[in-house]
Design a protein around this motif. Sequence first.
Motif, PDB file in Angstrom:
ATOM      1  N   THR A  70       0.833  -1.198   0.000  1.00 27.35           N
ATOM      2  CA  THR A  70       0.000   0.000   0.000  1.00 27.35           C
ATOM      3  C   THR A  70       0.869   1.250   0.000  1.00 27.35           C
ATOM      4  N   GLN A  72      -5.225   1.708   9.362  1.00 29.29           N
ATOM      5  CA  GLN A  72      -5.197   0.651  10.379  1.00 29.29           C
ATOM      6  C   GLN A  72      -6.580   0.030  10.536  1.00 29.29           C
ATOM      7  N   LEU A 114      -6.988  -2.445   7.860  1.00 26.06           N
ATOM      8  CA  LEU A 114      -6.196  -3.639   8.168  1.00 26.06           C
ATOM      9  C   LEU A 114      -6.885  -4.492   9.222  1.00 26.06           C
ATOM     10  N   THR A 148       2.569  -6.418   5.750  1.00 22.97           N
ATOM     11  CA  THR A 148       2.137  -5.144   5.183  1.00 22.97           C
ATOM     12  C   THR A 148       3.341  -4.295   4.805  1.00 22.97           C
ATOM     13  N   VAL A 149       3.342  -3.810   3.579  1.00 22.51           N
ATOM     14  CA  VAL A 149       4.455  -3.003   3.064  1.00 22.51           C
ATOM     15  C   VAL A 149       3.919  -1.634   2.659  1.00 22.51           C
ATOM     16  N   TRP A 150       4.560  -0.568   3.153  1.00 23.35           N
ATOM     17  CA  TRP A 150       4.215   0.786   2.714  1.00 23.35           C
ATOM     18  C   TRP A 150       5.295   1.256   1.747  1.00 23.35           C
ATOM     19  N   VAL A 163       4.185   8.504   4.635  1.00 25.83           N
ATOM     20  CA  VAL A 163       3.218   7.576   5.222  1.00 25.83           C
ATOM     21  C   VAL A 163       2.009   8.414   5.647  1.00 25.83           C
ATOM     22  N   ILE A 185      -1.545   3.239   9.526  1.00 29.31           N
ATOM     23  CA  ILE A 185      -1.379   1.794   9.432  1.00 29.31           C
ATOM     24  C   ILE A 185      -0.071   1.341  10.089  1.00 29.31           C
ATOM     25  N   TYR A 229       2.660  -0.877   9.666  1.00 30.23           N
ATOM     26  CA  TYR A 229       3.258  -1.670   8.582  1.00 30.23           C
ATOM     27  C   TYR A 229       4.427  -2.507   9.093  1.00 30.23           C
ATOM     28  N   ASP A 230       4.774  -3.538   8.304  1.00 26.99           N
ATOM     29  CA  ASP A 230       5.922  -4.396   8.635  1.00 26.99           C
ATOM     30  C   ASP A 230       7.195  -3.926   7.936  1.00 26.99           C
ATOM     31  N   HIS A 261       8.745  -0.486   5.499  1.00 23.88           N
ATOM     32  CA  HIS A 261       8.563   0.797   4.829  1.00 23.88           C
ATOM     33  C   HIS A 261       9.697   0.961   3.816  1.00 23.88           C
TER      34      HIS A 261
END
Length: 600
Positions: free
Chosen positions: A460, A539, A542, A556-558, A563, A567, A569-570, A572
């Motif tokens: 995302t 979030q 999610l 989860t990847v941003w 940002v 959310i 994320y895992d 960035h």
Amino acid sequence: MNKEEQDLKLVIAGHVDHGKSTIIGRMLADTDSLPEGKLEQVKETCRKNSKPFEYAFLLDALKDEQAQGITIDSARVFFQTDFRQYIILDAPGHIEFLKNMVTGASRAEAALLVIDAEEGVQENSRRHGYMLSMLGIKQIAVIVNKMDLVDYDEERYNKIVDEYTDFLDQIGIEPMDFIPVSGMMGDNVAELSDNMDWYKGKTVLKLLDKFENEELPHNKPFRMPVQDVYKFTKGGDKRRIVAGTVASGELNVGDEVVFYPSGKRSRVKTIEVFNEDKKHKIKVGKAAGFTLEEQIYITRGEVAVREDEIEPKSSARIKANLFWLGKEPLTKDKVYELKLGTARAKARLEKINRVIDASNLAQDEEKEKIERHDVAEVIFKLEKAIAFDRAGEIEETSRFVIVDDFEIAGGGIVSDALEDEQSWLREKVIRRNYKWEQSIISREERAEKYNQKSTLILITGEEDVGKKPTAKALEKRLFDDGKIVYFMGIGNLLYGVDADIKNGTDNHKEEHLRRLAEVSHLMLDAGAILIVTAVELTQSDLEIIKTTVNPQQIETVWLGENVTTDIDYDLHIPEFTSEKEVSAKIKALLQDRGIIFRPW
């Protein structure tokens, strides 16, 4: 009752220096419960050091031995009367007592509250009483200690009795009795004292024998918080044992069990107990495990329940009564950790309904934070739903603690489950899991066959930052590596599965996300790695997906420097350098997580 159920677990509470340790030391001595020669040894040590002997030193001496691992259990002191054995729970402070009570590590059945006759009722005397009330300890007696310091004055004793009885009455506690004693002199501990011939009641030891053993909750609905799931492989052993300690009720081979909050279900195939013969039943208080006829994926923190009994509550919002003991106030702008049974969840204070000063019962509905020693009625918002029972229904699954900066800072009881943003969806997921046709091929077998763990990768970020090129490049890279992988753009969903609700998209966002999650669930159940792109997931978005898809199977990847949402994320990736480089970074994440194999 068995031996363990006949032992009575007792907590002794009171203000600092009101004589708790002296009372315990005197009971140990008067019941001949000390190790042989210990009393003489401590008295001789005092004589050599020109120090007056005190019975509190006996407890200190035992603790010194405990620190060296010599004689006594690390959290308990034992003594015996002619009637039964007593276990004094060693809770030297508020935090230890609260932690032991709430976690169930040491469930007190009765309490002695100690008040100094000279100092009288103190703030902590009231706080301890309130805490005992909140945690549901109903058998309470009050010891008015150090009567020798007030010349055994009946009037002074009666004044304390009247004052403390009035306070206890306001919080719904009816003490079994008040006893005037001198722990130092032994008055009214084991024998009635001539110094207080005006007192016609029982001694402390006789009163203790009147306390009733609390029956274990055999007749309540079955609850077993899942501690872990153990898989065996040696010698062709394919058992997966769901392990934990039975909090209430009982379970039989053949019973249908449901796990909450997921709603997944199966039937008990065998019951397993360490170093014991095969069992057909497990009961409350037993640490045990069981295997299932149909293998389902469940995780630590879920609660196993019998299908034919009342189900627990499940929610990510709870109303609770809280006792706060943290060094810093409990505030709305900080994330804490809530532990209930084996479940853990990040928690935020959503609302303070009212704060009560436990020392005088004054109430404040305007406070914005909860100070040390405050009692409060609050609402917590959790990062995920957990399963629990309400206080008064099943105590063992209604108590929780709050962790702040790695330390237990408070605890309490859940009074109600409140509707949260995913309540509507959770009901659908539970219904789906109830009707789910389980494959005979397990999740683990697919992972072993495909050499990968099924995972949903959410990419995302803002528009036009390279999400789709990255997703397609990642799909091609994993495919070339021999992985079962599929990229699904949101358009594939909107104009296919979502075609009936495509118009008026904004009004149907939650339903779009639910359907995305259900499609993802199917793909993951088949063992695939699914890659999905979406613009600026929040979030809240999610959380909807996590309600349907196991959170442990989501990465989860941003993508992009800014940002723009909240959310969690895992990974960035601030800059889209090239499809090859960015997809390589995501592949490295999958290797770090053990989703795919790293060859070095």
